[in-house]
Design an enzyme around this catalytic site. Structure first.
Site, mmCIF file in Angstrom:
data_model
loop_
_atom_site.group_PDB
_atom_site.id
_atom_site.type_symbol
_atom_site.label_atom_id
_atom_site.label_comp_id
_atom_site.label_asym_id
_atom_site.label_seq_id
_atom_site.Cartn_x
_atom_site.Cartn_y
_atom_site.Cartn_z
ATOM 1 N N LYS A 55 0.866 -1.178 0.000
ATOM 2 C CA LYS A 55 0.000 0.000 0.000
ATOM 3 C C LYS A 55 0.902 1.226 0.000
ATOM 4 C CE LYS A 55 -3.864 2.034 2.659
ATOM 5 N NZ LYS A 55 -4.742 1.863 3.835
ATOM 6 N N SER A 101 -9.727 2.106 2.918
ATOM 7 C CA SER A 101 -8.815 2.831 2.054
ATOM 8 C C SER A 101 -7.828 1.949 1.294
ATOM 9 C CB SER A 101 -8.030 3.844 2.885
ATOM 10 O OG SER A 101 -7.165 3.177 3.792
ATOM 11 N N SER A 123 -10.041 -0.180 7.114
ATOM 12 C CA SER A 123 -9.416 -0.022 5.793
ATOM 13 C C SER A 123 -8.770 -1.262 5.209
ATOM 14 C CB SER A 123 -8.383 1.107 5.830
ATOM 15 O OG SER A 123 -9.033 2.349 5.780
#
Lengths: 95, 479, 483
Positions: free
Chosen positions: C76, C151, C175
């Site tokens: 990420k 997210s 997330s």
């Protein structure tokens, strides 16, 4: 809870965020609706409840006093917007 | 005419003498090239995290113990949020609601010989900011973050001080204390020890405090005294002219000798303190406090008392000798090497030695003459090998690296003449060459005795034992 | 090769069936082919990945390395990667080449794991749909009209579309779990303090936790094995031993007691999602587990408390982005204030600005007690609810998200509606507990995730519970059509 345009501008200044005049009403509306959501907290009586800042009941670990970090100025300043003579430059600060 | 009383509280910032920063492993040494001692944590790079330096905590605990304060079992680091270019993260890690040290006190000596207890509200740990350099960089300001993250102990007094002089006495006492404890080098030019003063005035007898102004960043005792005096005067004039004091931050301008409002920095200060989620509550257990207690040196007041008792020194001498731990240690080492004669040692340490140190802006630790060498010199005064006057000459030579006292005395032939026949010979020559003066003396001009002493000492190049010279001369002049 | 699990790939590499270089090339080709559609990656580090793969192959040839040596994953784009752009999905960091590695990245490097690139995310991890990214929205491989959740939407989409067998994520309010659910993959948010936060760009420090996303619980266990552990650079890192997560995967779950909080099955839960969750619970009963109704009475307050605590911390954490030392600086600042306000005003997107403003407001003079302190007190109540529950049950189960993936643009203009998609995940962050999402079926053609919540540091138990279900079902093996 509802925030007016003046309050939005005040908060934006506190947080150093430029918000255009056109965007102020939308921020006022959205922030107010978030505060309405937050206001649900008031449905519970929390008198006498100790606040919880950290999920785990741990205490601060201490590091020994040893200089361990090498000078990496060249690397760090390679990504800086503006430097001169090893200094980060900003518009003149008036005291 | 109304009588006014001033009320002063000091916030002293002492940089702690750790090797690395409070929350990072960057070095704290003074004077490095800009930003070479600012690591990822000090720069506030995204994703970095603070880890607390154990020695910063130990030093704070030592201070707490030294001022008989409570060292908190649990204290909390908080973020003080504001934007400034020398504050890389946009917040300063400090302590707010729960400081590491609270409720202490310190006794200061006043000019009239009395003492006064000053309350210490709290002392908390925090990180220093960087420096803004306003020299011209194409019309911009340069930021050096080497100082960012240096540990500070902010020592906050109660508003117990009533004059600029008291404030200075308190600040000096803290200055002596932190250096004794070895937790701060006390270097005010380098900013290691500085203070903010909160000043207000009120009509004498009134209980309520007046509105206060905060004078920021005072970095010398003289500035503290002058800034506070100026500010007291300013506020009294303002009030007497029917004005009101505004609560604000002011800056002292040493060139103009006045304080000025810093309104630019003041507007909308809302620091939004909250507990720093990157740091956990600081827990200090009994063992840690005991270890800090064991590490405490003899403190200045105790040392002063001991010097008065053990060495029979006056309060004044004892106070001067204990102003720094190094000076006191030097004195004691000299006495030990000499095996007594504390008063003689004290006079030399406070006199010639301190004089030379001051002249060359040296610390006692850098003295080219060490305690055993000084004792060697004093021993030669004691055994009358040299006079006190000659000793000053020998000391200067030693200072300049000419070696031990005995070597200097021998090389330069400074040994005192104590052989009375040798002294008599010199006296005879002097009397012979000054018949006029002799006649005048014998006709009652007693004052000329000094002239003859001077001539004899001059002829002996200062080496004749002065006492013997006196005695023998008296006899000879009498005829 | 691309649809194999990490465990299968590891076996293939060990047996010499293919090399890491071949595997990485194959995946880079897929990324090349599909990323234009999905927008899952912000940065693809092809050259570096191939070099790492060759090094891994050499390590394996020399009989060195571990089970994951040569396995490619994606990070990420919130984890700092030395020499590689680390944008956090923000214009603010579009020019930010990280000068250091996150601990998580360092650990994967040391294990010989190959980095394929950096995945897309909501700006500074603030969002539940990956639509707030400066780099544009990510699409859900199961339905390109749908969001992947957020997210960690880029990581979830990349894993679901078999562009990477695994990826890292972070979870502040859901997330990892919510996008895992919406993309039909397996994701684990560990106990707060289990995985180092050093080098993970902070959103809300007391809630943020890095974790793993993959196509099976077994794979998540392999990834967590490397990520977990004490880090002296993170004061909030837990000094707890790391168990062998693989060793207990097959443990019996017949003695398992599952708690079903009534608050997680009430109003607002989509009926089709509820049905899939109930089916999964039924499967657990078949596997011998006992099911018990429980209550987390303060759970409904999790969202209000979260939207004080997270913005408060973020308003302070994001103050460092000021255009002075790195990141975006506005053109020709007139003075210092202008430098600050325009760099920040232009560098941050509107959701980030909203949260910063809410946080600044909640902490400001006169409001602290009513907002921040109150929220921390509620946090205590929520944490106590869980503590009580875990005296009765081993794990808590419920939906990861009240609905399946919603359509792109559907909630983007209404922050409060968007916030409610994390209604079942946020309490876990407030309490600091570990939580997983496991695929348990489909509703309206889009994946449904089951959330499994465990007690502190019970990751091994969670992985075991998830793995046993996956042994008895095949939802986690499904691959979206066209990928």
């Amino acid at each position: 809870m509802s925030l007016g345009p003046e309050e939005v501008k005040k908060i934006a200044y506190l947080a150093r965020l430029a918000v255009s005049e056109d965007d102020v009403p939308a921020y006022a509306r959205n922030l107010s609706s978030i505060l309405d959501l937050v206001a649900q907290m008031n449905t519970v009586d929390t008198r006498g409840i100790e606040p919880l800042a950290h999920p785990l009941a741990m205490t601060q670990r201490l590091r020994s006093d040893e200089p361990t970090e090498p000078d990496q100025r060249t690397l760090f300043q390679g990504i800086a917007p503006q430097v001169e003579a090893g200094l980060y430059l900003v518009p003149k600060v008036i005291e | 005419m109304m009588e006014w009383e001033s009320v002063i509280g000091l916030e002293i910032h002492a940089q702690l003498a750790t090797k690395s920063k409070i929350f990072s492993g960057a070095a704290t040494a003074y004077g490095a090239a800009p930003n070479t001692q600012a690591c990822a944590i000090d720069l506030g790079l995204p994703g970095v995290l603070p880890v607390l330096n154990t020695d910063a905590v130990r030093m704070a605990a030592m201070f707490g113990l030294a001022v008989e304060a409570t060292v908190a079992e649990r204290s909390v680091f908080a973020r003080k949020n504001y934007f400034y270019p020398d504050l890389p993260k946009g917040y300063q890690i400090s302590q707010y609601e729960l400081p590491v040290v609270h409720q202490g006190h310190l006794i200061i000596d006043l000019d009239d010989g009395t003492t006064k207890t000053i309350g210490i509200t709290r002392a908390h740990l925090e990180e220093d900011a960087g420096k803004s350099l306003h020299e011209d960089f194409s019309g911009m300001t340069g930021i050096d973050l080497n100082r960012a993250g240096t540990p500070l102990l902010e020592i906050v007094s109660e508003p117990d001080l009533r004059s600029a002089k008291e404030a200075v006495a308190y600040m000096k006492k803290i200055h002596t204390l932190v250096r004794y404890l070895g937790i701060c080098d006390g270097n005010m030019q380098e900013g290691s020890f500085r203070c903010d003063a909160n000043v207000s005035v009120r009509p004498k007898g009134q209980e309520r405090f007046g509105t206060r102004a905060e004078i920021k960043n005072l970095n010398s005792f003289r500035f503290v005294e002058r800034a506070i005096e100026y500010e007291i005067e300013r506020q009294i004039h303002l009030l007497e002219d029917g004005g009101t004091v505004v609560q604000e931050t002011r800056l002292y301008d040493p060139d103009q000798g006045e304080t000025r409002s810093m309104r630019s920095k003041e507007e909308a200060n809302d620091y939004r303190y909250f507990p720093d989620p990157d740091l956990l509550p600081l827990s200090i257990d009994t063992a840690f406090i005991e270890a800090a207690r064991q590490a405490l040196p003899e403190l200045p007041d105790a040392k002063r008392e001991r010097f008065m008792g053990e060495y029979q020194l006056s309060a004044y001498d004892a106070a001067l000798l204990t102003v720094s731990r190094d000076l006191a240690d030097y004195f004691e080492a000299t006495v030990a090497a000499l095996g007594g004669e504390a008063k003689l040692c004290a006079n030399w340490v406070m006199g010639d030695l301190s004089g030379f140190l001051n002249k060359e802006s040296k610390d006692i630790g850098d003295s080219p003459v060490d305690p055993s060498q000084l004792a060697g010199l004093l021993r030669r005064i004691q055994d009358q090998t040299i006079s006190g006057k000659i000793a000053k000459e020998v000391f200067e030579a030693m200072w300049q690296g000419a070696g031990d006292a005995d070597a200097v005395i021998d090389q330069r032939g400074l040994r005192q003449i104590t052989d009375s026949s040798a002294i008599e010979q010199i006296i005879d020559t002097v009397i012979e060459t000054n018949p006029n003066q002799l006649a005048q003396y014998r006709s009652g001009k007693d004052k000329l005795f000094g002239f003859f002493v001077g001539q004899v000492m001059k002829a002996s190049k200062g080496k004749a034992n002065p006492q013997q010279v006196n005695e023998l001369l008296l006899k000879k002049l009498a005829g | 090769m691309h649809d194999k699990t990490i465990a299968q790939l590891s076996a293939g590499l060990a047996a010499g069936k293919f090399s890491s270089a071949e595997l990485v090339r194959a995946l880079l080709e897929r990324i090349e082919r599909f990323n234009g559609t999905l927008n899952a990656f912000i940065t693809v580090t092809a050259d570096q990945a191939l070099a790492q793969a060759q090094a891994a192959d050499q390590r394996r040839a020399a009989g060195q390395g571990g089970p994951l040596t040569g396995i490619p994953i994606a990070h990420k784009d919130i984890f700092c990667t030395l020499g590689v752009k680390t944008s956090c999905g923000s214009r603010m960091l579009d020019n930010f080449i990280a000068p250091y590695n996150a601990t998580v990245v360092e650990k994967f490097d040391a294990a010989g794991v190959v980095m394929l690139g950096k995945t897309n995310l909501d700006e500074f991890a603030m969002g539940s749909s990956t639509e707030t990214s400066y780099y544009g929205p990510v699409r859900n491989p199961w339905d390109l009209d749908a969001v992947p959740g957020g997210s960690s939407g880029g990581s979830a989409a990349a894993v679901a579309a078999c562009l990477a067998p695994g990826a890292t994520g972070t979870d502040t309010g859901g997330s990892i779990r919510q996008p895992a659910a919406l993309c039909g993959i397996t994701g684990l948010k560990p106990t707060y303090g289990r995985v180092s936060r050093w080098g993970m760009i902070a959103y809300a420090s007391s809630l943020d936790q890095g974790g793993a996303m993959a196509r099976s619980a077994e794979d998540v266990a392999l990834l967590l094995q490397i990520m977990a552990g004490f880090d002296p650079r993170d004061s909030t890192s837990a000094e707890q031993p790391v168990p062998d997560y693989g060793a207990s995967l097959n443990d019996d779950i017949r003695d398992l007691t599952i708690g079903l909080p009534k608050e997680y099955f009430g109003e607002g839960l989509d009926a089709d999602v509820a049905r899939a969750i109930e089916d999964a619970i039924a499967e657990y009963r078949k596997l011998g587990a006992t099911v018990k109704d429980i209550s987390l009475p303060n759970a409904p307050l999790a969202i209000p408390a979260y939207y004080v605590i997270a913005p408060a911390e973020c308003s302070s954490n994001l103050a460092r982005f000021d255009g002075v030392r790195y990141g975006y600086r506005c053109a020709e600042p007139q003075d210092l204030l202008d430098l600050y306000t325009r760099s920040r005003g232009e560098g941050f997107g509107s959701e980030v600005k909203r949260r910063i403003m809410i946080g600044a407001y909640a902490l400001s003079a006169g409001y602290y007690d009513a907002y921040y302190l109150k929220a921390q007190q509620i946090r205590r109540l929520i944490s106590e609810d869980f503590r009580k529950a875990f005296t009765e049950v081993d794990v808590i189960m419920g939906p990861s998200s009240p609905t399946v993936a919603f359509n792109l643009g559907e909630k983007v203009d209404d922050p409060v509606t968007m916030y409610l998609s994390d209604i079942y995940t946020i309490a876990v962050n407030l309490a600091g507990l570990p939580g997983m999402s496991v695929p348990v079926g489909f509703a309206k053609g889009r994946p449904v995730g089951l959330q499994i919540i465990g007690d502190y540091f019970a990751e091994a138990r969670l992985l075991n519970v998830a793995h046993r279900y996956q042994q008895a079902s095949d939802w986690h093996t499904r691959v979206p059509a066209g990928f």
